[in-house]
Write a protein that holds these residues in place. Structure first.
Motif, PDB file in Angstrom:
ATOM      1  N   ASN A 178       4.000   5.847   7.834  1.00 19.47           N
ATOM      2  CA  ASN A 178       3.519   4.947   8.882  1.00 19.47           C
ATOM      3  C   ASN A 178       2.595   3.904   8.262  1.00 19.47           C
ATOM      4  O   ASN A 178       2.136   4.060   7.124  1.00 19.47           O
ATOM      5  N   PRO A 179       2.294   2.827   8.986  1.00 19.63           N
ATOM      6  CA  PRO A 179       1.553   1.711   8.372  1.00 19.63           C
ATOM      7  C   PRO A 179       0.227   2.080   7.721  1.00 19.63           C
ATOM      8  O   PRO A 179      -0.176   1.445   6.736  1.00 19.63           O
ATOM      9  N   PHE A 180      -0.478   3.086   8.231  1.00 20.76           N
ATOM     10  CA  PHE A 180      -1.777   3.445   7.676  1.00 20.76           C
ATOM     11  C   PHE A 180      -1.689   4.403   6.494  1.00 20.76           C
ATOM     12  O   PHE A 180      -2.674   4.571   5.772  1.00 20.76           O
ATOM     13  N   MET A 181      -0.530   5.047   6.288  1.00 24.01           N
ATOM     14  CA  MET A 181      -0.485   6.220   5.418  1.00 24.01           C
ATOM     15  C   MET A 181      -0.857   5.948   3.966  1.00 24.01           C
ATOM     16  O   MET A 181      -1.734   6.609   3.404  1.00 24.01           O
ATOM     17  N   VAL A 246      -6.993  -2.367   9.369  1.00 22.24           N
ATOM     18  CA  VAL A 246      -7.693  -2.185  10.643  1.00 22.24           C
ATOM     19  C   VAL A 246      -7.648  -3.478  11.447  1.00 22.24           C
ATOM     20  O   VAL A 246      -7.414  -3.468  12.667  1.00 22.24           O
ATOM     21  N   GLN A 247      -7.856  -4.602  10.792  1.00 26.84           N
ATOM     22  CA  GLN A 247      -7.804  -5.885  11.488  1.00 26.84           C
ATOM     23  C   GLN A 247      -6.439  -6.118  12.121  1.00 26.84           C
ATOM     24  O   GLN A 247      -6.339  -6.634  13.243  1.00 26.84           O
ATOM     25  N   GLU A 248      -5.383  -5.706  11.435  1.00 26.88           N
ATOM     26  CA  GLU A 248      -4.034  -5.961  11.936  1.00 26.88           C
ATOM     27  C   GLU A 248      -3.608  -4.985  13.021  1.00 26.88           C
ATOM     28  O   GLU A 248      -3.015  -5.384  14.028  1.00 26.88           O
ATOM     29  N   TYR A 249      -3.893  -3.685  12.818  1.00 24.55           N
ATOM     30  CA  TYR A 249      -3.339  -2.661  13.700  1.00 24.55           C
ATOM     31  C   TYR A 249      -4.338  -2.115  14.722  1.00 24.55           C
ATOM     32  O   TYR A 249      -3.926  -1.590  15.756  1.00 24.55           O
ATOM     33  N   TYR A 400      -3.135   6.437  19.015  1.00 26.10           N
ATOM     34  CA  TYR A 400      -3.620   5.084  19.292  1.00 26.10           C
ATOM     35  C   TYR A 400      -2.707   4.324  20.248  1.00 26.10           C
ATOM     36  O   TYR A 400      -1.492   4.213  20.029  1.00 26.10           O
ATOM     37  N   ASN A 401      -3.309   3.830  21.307  1.00 26.71           N
ATOM     38  CA  ASN A 401      -2.637   3.035  22.335  1.00 26.71           C
ATOM     39  C   ASN A 401      -1.551   3.797  23.097  1.00 26.71           C
ATOM     40  O   ASN A 401      -0.752   3.182  23.798  1.00 26.71           O
TER      41      ASN A 401
END
Length: 479
Positions: A178-181, A246-249, A400-401
């Motif tokens: 996933n994007p954060f991983m 963090v800024q993006e997601y 999240y969300n």
């Protein structure tokens, strides 16, 4: 005291307590495992008995942290089935498998070979023992990989589809990656390694400060310093990449980290708030100290922003994080410690280049050794602060969300949760005192420099005592 009757708040407090306490112990085993691989490899390569004695000394602290980490980590898993049962039911198809991988792939690997690493010195071939040490270190770091994969998925869920209130995995690879991983795993691995380096360096500095085994501990001090040359600045860079994500997601989290109430449009410069007093009720900061244009450099390495930084007022109070002061200062604490450790490393390298770290005079550098002793616990504080930002800043969402924390908690009687919270607080306090007591005993006793090398007193499979040089064998008095 309304929180005493709020099951969700009490469950969050309990999970925070168990997570914050448990996190203290795997941090050192993860990084110390890598250090043990380095030190044992040096012993096998050089046959220098000091490296062997280092391995035997530092492994005691490894075992202590491993044992308390196991005892404190078990309740965390059970909480998903008790306090957070609705969450587990919704995300279990993916999240449960990842936690299972951590237990079966990582923890079992570490635990299976730990006995050989600790007790196998006189029982197995040195190469076999070294392989066991490597596998223990791999197991410890695999735990970091799987835990951060699971948590990153909560931050940026991917590869799944919500069907009748439950997530079904449609792309397992996308869910894992996933994007954060990737950045999350790198950030945590570097954090555990950096913390361990400064713990080892701090303990070594303490011995030299006390002028005990100065030459012996100057070796470990220089080893961790060499590794820190790469780790400390790399950690700062990876932290920057995490901030960009963090800024993006998670723009609400970024706004909370910066106590930014108003949106800063793209194309404008952005000041960075160094210190502030956030006022959530008034939706402003009562007091603030800023550096002009610095936020643009922090986020994008340039004065003006290419994309906007959204302010907290873009969301209703129910859709944004609370406890802003905690998030705001936890983030600054983590950053400040990261730069302090990197600065201490640079100063120490400078002193090394000046010839001030030789064993005969290093004890005279009391201010430098004192700095390392002071730095020893700072990595723990930085890691705990980072997890506070990561998890408290994600609120009001667990996924999240998608899944709100209020919907993720089980409907338990508040009194039951309060009872277990108190029980955990008492138990973990006792474990903390036990850790300090036994850790203090290990450090005060120091290394056993009279310990014979493997094969010198008891022949073991594949070891010929004659392979050791005469000055590496024990004297008759030692035998």
């Amino acid at each position: 005291m309304d929180f005493l009757s709020n099951t969700v708040v009490l469950s969050r407090m309990q999970f925070a307590l168990t997570a914050i306490f448990h996190m203290l112990w795997p941090v050192l085993t993860t990084g110390l495992g890598i250090y043990l691989v380095i030190i044992e490899g040096l012993w096998l390569k050089t046959k220098n008995k000091d490296y062997y004695h280092h391995a035997r000394f530092w492994v005691k602290l490894y075992v202590l942290n491993f044992g308390i980490g196991v005892a404190s980590g078990i309740p965390m898993g059970f909480q998903f089935g008790t306090n957070w049962a609705p969450l587990s039911e919704a995300i279990g198809n993916f999240f449960g498998s990842i936690i299972g991988f951590e237990a079966s792939w990582a923890f079992m690997l570490e635990a299976a070979f730990l006995g050989i690493m600790v007790f196998g010195w006189e029982r197995v071939n040195p190469i076999i023992h070294y392989i066991a040490t490597i596998l223990v270190a791999i197991g410890a770091n695999l735990s970091t990989f799987w835990i951060l994969t699971a948590n990153s998925w909560l931050q940026t869920p991917a590869g799944v589809e919500l069907v009748e209130g439950k997530y079904e995995v449609i792309d397992y690879v996308a869910a894992v990656f996933n994007p954060f991983m990737i950045n999350s795993v790198m950030h945590m691995v570097l954090a555990t390694l950096e913390t361990s380096l400064f713990v080892i360096g701090g303990i070594s500095a303490w011995y030299m400060f006390k002028q005990r085994h100065t030459e012996f501990f100057s070796k470990s001090f220089k080893i961790v310093l060499v590794v820190a040359i790469a780790v400390a600045p790399l950690q700062i860079y990876v932290g920057h990449l995490s901030g960009e994500q963090v800024q993006e997601y998670q723009p609400t989290k970024l706004a909370a980290m910066e106590a930014q109430w108003e949106t800063i449009p793209a194309g404008q410069s952005a000041d960075w708030s160094v210190l502030a007093i956030p006022n959530e009720k008034a939706e402003r900061n009562d007091w603030e100290l800023k550096i002009p244009q610095a936020l643009g450099y922090i986020l994008e390495l340039k004065p003006t922003l290419s994309k906007p930084v959204l302010g907290l007022k873009e969301w209703t109070p129910e859709q944004r994080p609370h406890l802003l002061g905690l998030i705001y200062y936890a983030f600054r604490t983590m950053v400040a410690i990261g730069f302090f450790l990197a600065g201490l490393m640079l100063v120490t390298i400078f002193e090394w280049m000046r010839g001030k770290l030789s064993p005969d005079i290093i004890a005279q550098q009391r201010w430098l050794l004192g700095g390392w002793i002071f730095a020893a616990p700072l990595g723990y504080i930085a890691i705990e602060s980072g997890w506070i930002v990561r998890c408290v800043g994600r609120q009001p969402w667990t996924v999240y969300n998608t899944i709100r924390t209020s919907d993720a908690a089980a409907n338990l009687p508040p009194g039951n949760v309060l009872t277990t919270l108190i029980f955990f607080a008492v138990t973990y306090t006792l474990l903390l005192f036990a850790a300090f007591y036994f850790g203090r005993r290990i450090i005060l006793k120091g290394p056993n420099l009279e310990l014979p090398l493997p094969g010198e007193t008891t022949p073991i499979l594949g070891v010929n005592p004659g392979q050791f040089k005469p000055d590496q064998r024990p004297t008759e008095a030692q035998q």
